[in-house]
Design an enzyme around this catalytic site. Structure first.
Site, PDB file in Angstrom:
ATOM      1  N   HIS A 176       0.853  -1.186   0.000  1.00 57.05           N
ATOM      2  CA  HIS A 176       0.000   0.000   0.000  1.00 57.05           C
ATOM      3  C   HIS A 176       0.892   1.240   0.000  1.00 57.05           C
ATOM      4  O   HIS A 176       1.994   1.219   0.560  1.00 57.05           O
ATOM      5  CB  HIS A 176      -0.877   0.052   1.259  1.00 57.05           C
ATOM      6  CG  HIS A 176      -2.146  -0.726   1.170  1.00 57.05           C
ATOM      7  ND1 HIS A 176      -2.738  -1.310   2.271  1.00 57.05           N
ATOM      8  CD2 HIS A 176      -2.972  -0.995   0.130  1.00 57.05           C
ATOM      9  CE1 HIS A 176      -3.856  -1.914   1.910  1.00 57.05           C
ATOM     10  NE2 HIS A 176      -4.021  -1.743   0.619  1.00 57.05           N
ATOM     11  N   CYS A 270      -2.138   2.502   9.182  1.00 59.79           N
ATOM     12  CA  CYS A 270      -3.128   1.499   8.788  1.00 59.79           C
ATOM     13  C   CYS A 270      -4.318   1.463   9.750  1.00 59.79           C
ATOM     14  O   CYS A 270      -5.439   1.182   9.340  1.00 59.79           O
ATOM     15  CB  CYS A 270      -2.478   0.120   8.733  1.00 59.79           C
ATOM     16  SG  CYS A 270      -1.382  -0.143   7.331  1.00 59.79           S
TER      17      CYS A 270
END
Length: 280
Positions: A176, A270
């Site tokens: 990511h 996250c």
């Protein structure tokens, strides 16, 4: 550029609104990124304790933290950043690449549907929320290569009416964008060059010539999975090199221990979705 430029800038923390999810059902029962190994034991209790310290740190720094209820059978729901993109009171809920996370989207659609948002809908193309889309001033940095579909970049541009800068990730450990790059403030970022394609490295170097560059050791410690409020930068405490560079730039690094959650490939950022409302 001379360090004095950064040292003479007074950093100001700006109160933020964040959405988080308790890791009540945390565990590594499948593998969808290189960090996940179901054969390694995990502890929901330890994960919850570490998450709680992160939550309390945000509150102590003056930020408003809201919670979404965890859903049984969705161990990765703790990684709230992946659930949506929220900009100017508009919400684009994620569409996950892997079937193991599909049902998270319904939970986020329901939670945002109960709020006072100007528009809420799910993405058409695979789009893993703030995992791959980071606001940097008036534009959005967008990642692809492992999770979010590059077609989602145009969808985000049209939905939010903001410029989108496309970046390609090439190292599967940094699957990511928020594992390889962190926005510190308007015009300031830190990132790991080797995580990006040569073309994306050139884009970042041109747009952010004064960026903090993270070395391999700090990047591997997920030091870039960090969150800044303009002054305080919360990041994994193992990223000591990055912490030193942040101090040199006038930021205040705040160490966090999320080693248990890192077993699933996630850390500070996250766990945290920013809720951005439209300026009044």
């Amino acid at each position: 550029m001379p360090e004095e430029k950064f040292m003479n800038n007074a950093r100001a923390a700006v109160p933020r609104r964040y959405l988080m999810c308790r890791p009540t059902y945390f565990g590594v029962t499948y593998s969808i990124n290189p960090w996940m190994d179901p054969s390694i034991a995990t502890s929901a209790e330890v994960g919850l304790s570490q998450w709680k310290r992160l939550h309390d740190t945000f509150v102590e720094l003056g930020h408003d933290v809201q919670l979404i209820e965890p859903v049984p059978g969705l161990p990765d729901m703790v990684f709230a950043a992946n659930g949506a993109i929220v900009v100017d009171s508009k919400v684009l809920v994620a569409r996950f690449r892997h079937a193991q996370r599909d049902e998270e989207s319904a939970a986020y659609l329901e939670w945002f549907g109960r709020g006072d948002w100007s528009e809420v809908r799910q993405a058409e193309y695979i789009n893993e929320g703030e995992g791959d889309f980071l606001c940097a001033g008036g534009e959005i940095l967008a990642g692809s290569g492992f999770r979010s579909d590059v077609r989602a970049h145009d969808e985000v541009r049209e939905f939010f009416g903001r410029p989108v800068v496309s970046l390609t990730l090439v190292d599967p450990r940094f699957y990511h964008l928020d594992t390889a790059l962190s926005v510190l403030g308007d015009g300031e970022i830190m990132y790991h060059r080797a995580a990006f394609s040569p073309e994306s490295q050139a884009i970042l170097a041109e747009r952010f010539p004064d960026a903090i560059l993270a070395g391999e050791e700090d990047a591997a410690a997920f030091g870039l999975n960090a969150l800044s409020d303009g002054r305080n930068v919360i990041l994994p405490r193992q990223a000591v090199g990055l912490a030193a560079q942040l101090r040199e730039r006038g930021y205040t690094p705040v160490g966090a221990d999320l080693a248990e959650l890192l077993k699933a490939g996630g850390s500070v950022k996250c766990c945290t979705l920013e809720l951005r409302t439209k300026p009044s």
